[in-house]
Design a protein around this motif. Structure first.
Motif, short mmCIF file in Angstrom:
data_model
loop_
_atom_site.label_atom_id
_atom_site.label_comp_id
_atom_site.label_asym_id
_atom_site.label_seq_id
_atom_site.Cartn_x
_atom_site.Cartn_y
_atom_site.Cartn_z
N ASN A 81 -16.66 -32.67 32.18
CA ASN A 81 -17.29 -33.69 33.01
C ASN A 81 -17.93 -33.08 34.25
O ASN A 81 -19.07 -33.42 34.61
CB ASN A 81 -16.24 -34.73 33.43
N SER A 82 -17.21 -32.18 34.92
CA SER A 82 -17.77 -31.53 36.11
C SER A 82 -18.99 -30.71 35.75
O SER A 82 -19.98 -30.68 36.50
CB SER A 82 -16.71 -30.63 36.75
N LEU A 83 -18.93 -30.02 34.62
CA LEU A 83 -20.06 -29.18 34.21
C LEU A 83 -21.29 -30.02 33.91
O LEU A 83 -22.41 -29.68 34.33
CB LEU A 83 -19.66 -28.36 32.98
N ILE A 84 -21.11 -31.13 33.19
CA ILE A 84 -22.24 -32.00 32.86
C ILE A 84 -22.88 -32.56 34.13
O ILE A 84 -24.11 -32.53 34.30
CB ILE A 84 -21.79 -33.15 31.93
N VAL A 85 -22.06 -33.07 35.02
CA VAL A 85 -22.56 -33.67 36.25
C VAL A 85 -23.24 -32.62 37.12
O VAL A 85 -24.36 -32.83 37.63
CB VAL A 85 -21.42 -34.36 37.03
N THR A 86 -22.59 -31.48 37.31
CA THR A 86 -23.12 -30.45 38.20
C THR A 86 -24.42 -29.86 37.67
O THR A 86 -25.40 -29.73 38.41
CB THR A 86 -22.08 -29.33 38.38
N VAL A 87 -24.44 -29.49 36.41
CA VAL A 87 -25.63 -28.87 35.83
C VAL A 87 -26.79 -29.85 35.80
O VAL A 87 -27.92 -29.52 36.18
CB VAL A 87 -25.33 -28.34 34.40
N PHE A 153 -27.27 -39.51 39.15
CA PHE A 153 -28.36 -40.12 39.91
C PHE A 153 -28.07 -40.09 41.41
O PHE A 153 -28.94 -39.76 42.22
CB PHE A 153 -28.57 -41.55 39.42
N MET A 154 -26.85 -40.42 41.80
CA MET A 154 -26.49 -40.44 43.22
C MET A 154 -26.47 -39.03 43.81
O MET A 154 -26.95 -38.81 44.92
CB MET A 154 -25.13 -41.12 43.40
N HIS A 155 -25.91 -38.10 43.09
CA HIS A 155 -25.90 -36.72 43.56
C HIS A 155 -27.33 -36.22 43.78
O HIS A 155 -27.63 -35.55 44.78
CB HIS A 155 -25.19 -35.81 42.56
N THR A 156 -28.20 -36.53 42.83
CA THR A 156 -29.59 -36.09 42.94
C THR A 156 -30.25 -36.69 44.17
O THR A 156 -30.92 -35.99 44.94
CB THR A 156 -30.37 -36.50 41.67
N LEU A 212 -25.78 -23.81 46.57
CA LEU A 212 -25.38 -24.79 47.58
C LEU A 212 -25.15 -26.17 46.97
O LEU A 212 -24.15 -26.84 47.25
CB LEU A 212 -26.43 -24.86 48.68
N ASN A 213 -26.08 -26.59 46.12
CA ASN A 213 -25.92 -27.89 45.48
C ASN A 213 -24.79 -27.89 44.46
O ASN A 213 -24.05 -28.88 44.34
CB ASN A 213 -27.23 -28.31 44.81
N SER A 214 -24.66 -26.79 43.73
CA SER A 214 -23.56 -26.71 42.76
C SER A 214 -22.21 -26.78 43.45
O SER A 214 -21.29 -27.45 42.97
CB SER A 214 -23.67 -25.40 41.96
N LEU A 215 -22.09 -26.09 44.59
CA LEU A 215 -20.85 -26.17 45.37
C LEU A 215 -20.57 -27.61 45.80
O LEU A 215 -19.43 -28.10 45.69
CB LEU A 215 -20.95 -25.27 46.60
N ALA A 216 -21.61 -28.28 46.28
CA ALA A 216 -21.43 -29.65 46.76
C ALA A 216 -21.05 -30.59 45.62
O ALA A 216 -20.13 -31.41 45.76
CB ALA A 216 -22.71 -30.13 47.43
N PHE A 217 -21.74 -30.48 44.48
CA PHE A 217 -21.47 -31.37 43.35
C PHE A 217 -20.11 -31.06 42.72
O PHE A 217 -19.37 -31.97 42.37
CB PHE A 217 -22.58 -31.24 42.29
N TRP A 218 -19.81 -29.78 42.55
CA TRP A 218 -18.59 -29.38 41.87
C TRP A 218 -17.34 -29.77 42.67
O TRP A 218 -16.35 -30.22 42.11
CB TRP A 218 -18.61 -27.87 41.63
N PRO A 264 -14.59 -21.12 38.65
CA PRO A 264 -15.95 -21.12 38.09
C PRO A 264 -17.05 -21.03 39.15
O PRO A 264 -18.03 -20.30 38.97
CB PRO A 264 -16.02 -22.47 37.34
N ILE A 265 -16.89 -21.75 40.26
CA ILE A 265 -17.94 -21.75 41.27
C ILE A 265 -17.95 -20.44 42.04
O ILE A 265 -19.00 -19.98 42.51
CB ILE A 265 -17.77 -22.96 42.21
N VAL A 266 -16.79 -19.78 42.17
CA VAL A 266 -16.74 -18.47 42.81
C VAL A 266 -17.50 -17.45 41.97
O VAL A 266 -18.23 -16.60 42.49
CB VAL A 266 -15.28 -18.03 43.02
N ILE A 267 -17.32 -17.52 40.65
CA ILE A 267 -18.04 -16.62 39.75
C ILE A 267 -19.55 -16.81 39.89
O ILE A 267 -20.32 -15.85 39.95
CB ILE A 267 -17.60 -16.86 38.30
N LEU A 268 -19.99 -18.07 39.97
CA LEU A 268 -21.42 -18.35 40.14
C LEU A 268 -21.93 -17.77 41.45
O LEU A 268 -23.02 -17.20 41.51
CB LEU A 268 -21.65 -19.85 40.09
#
Length: 286
Positions: A81-87, A153-156, A212-218, A264-268
């Motif tokens: 779920n996190s991956l789908i939303v974040t990506v 949609f809201m994250h975007t 930056l956005n991935s960190l915020a969304f994740w 995962p986000i640290v690796i990114l």
């Protein structure tokens, strides 16, 4: 000779002092994370007894916390779920913002100026000021809560303003218009010029905003907690909340769950750190 020696001594002293301050700041910054790692390997009784003790002061380590966290938080489903939303949100933001910022920079008219001014002005509005009306409208009037698409949609939407500001500065300061004029002479359309000439040159700022956005969304907890309540749709930050009971909390499992969310986000970040630094510096040029 004496003056040079004195100057050299002062410089070395200043460097040593600066390094000492940096080390102290680094230790202060990393100490909470280090405590999370250490306590994730302890049993619950050891954490309660001495949460700040080091690993060599207790009798044994326990990796059961990670196994328990993996199972109890339904890690694979929450990760999906996190991956789908974040990506999805990150890709949408990157594409839409790049096109909007490019239009604003290259079209110096009233529409672009007003749009950019509204984008920048919206950055000062805190999310907490609009979250209740947001939930009331989307939940009560439109019945759109408990959907991943609503969260995407809201994250975007909420991340557009800052991203436009960063892209605007990068395009204005780093993308020469001569390249676009040459592309027009060669017969490229506006869309071809953007996607084949301009967009590849945006790699530094794209990398920066992706992380930056991935960190915020994740890592976001507040917005998903307002939108999602179905257990099958919970993201990783929401799933870690299952370790909190009414009267107690399993601290070791919580620490392990937090590490599973962060890895995962640290690796990114490690993979994109060079582009992040270059993009932030270039994006600040006006």
């Amino acid at each position: 000779m004496n003056k040079s020696s004195i100057g050299g001594t002062k410089k070395r002293t200043a460097n040593i002092l600066a390094m000492a301050i940096l080390v102290i700041v680094f230790i202060a910054y990393m100490f909470p994370f280090l405590m999370v790692v250490i306590n994730s390997l302890k049993e619950k009784r050891d954490i309660i007894k001495s949460p700040f003790s080091w690993l060599f002061t207790i009798k044994g380590l326990s990796f059961d916390n990670f196994e328990k966290a993996f199972t109890q938080m339904d890690f694979l489903n929450a990760f999906k779920n996190s991956l789908i939303v974040t990506v999805s949100a990150t890709l949408l933001v990157t594409l839409f913002v790049a096109m909007l910022a490019y239009y604003i920079v290259r079209h110096n008219n009233a529409v672009s100026k007003i749009t950019f001014a509204l984008m920048v002005a919206s950055m000062i509005i805190p999310f907490q000021a609009i979250m209740i009306p947001l939930v009331s409208i989307y939940g009560g009037a439109l019945n759109m809560l408990n959907h991943r698409l609503t969260l995407i949609f809201m994250h975007t939407g909420f991340s557009m303003a800052m991203s436009v500001f960063m892209f605007h500065g990068f395009i204005k300061g780093s993308i020469p218009i001569a390249l676009e004029e040459a592309a027009y002479i060669d017969g490229c359309t506006r869309s071809q010029t953007f996607f084949k000439i301009v967009f590849p040159l945006l790699k530094p700022i794209i990398s920066t905003m992706i992380i930056l956005n991935s960190l915020a969304f994740w890592n976001d907890f507040l917005l998903p907690s307002l939108v999602l309540s179905d257990k099958k749709l919970l993201t990783l930050p929401l799933s870690t909340y299952s370790f909190y009971g009414t009267y107690s909390a399993d601290y070791g499992t919580i620490m392990a769950g937090l590490l599973l969310c962060v890895i995962p986000i640290v690796i990114l970040y490690v993979l994109l750190q060079k582009q992040i630094i270059g993009g932030v510096v270039a994006g600040a040029v006006k």
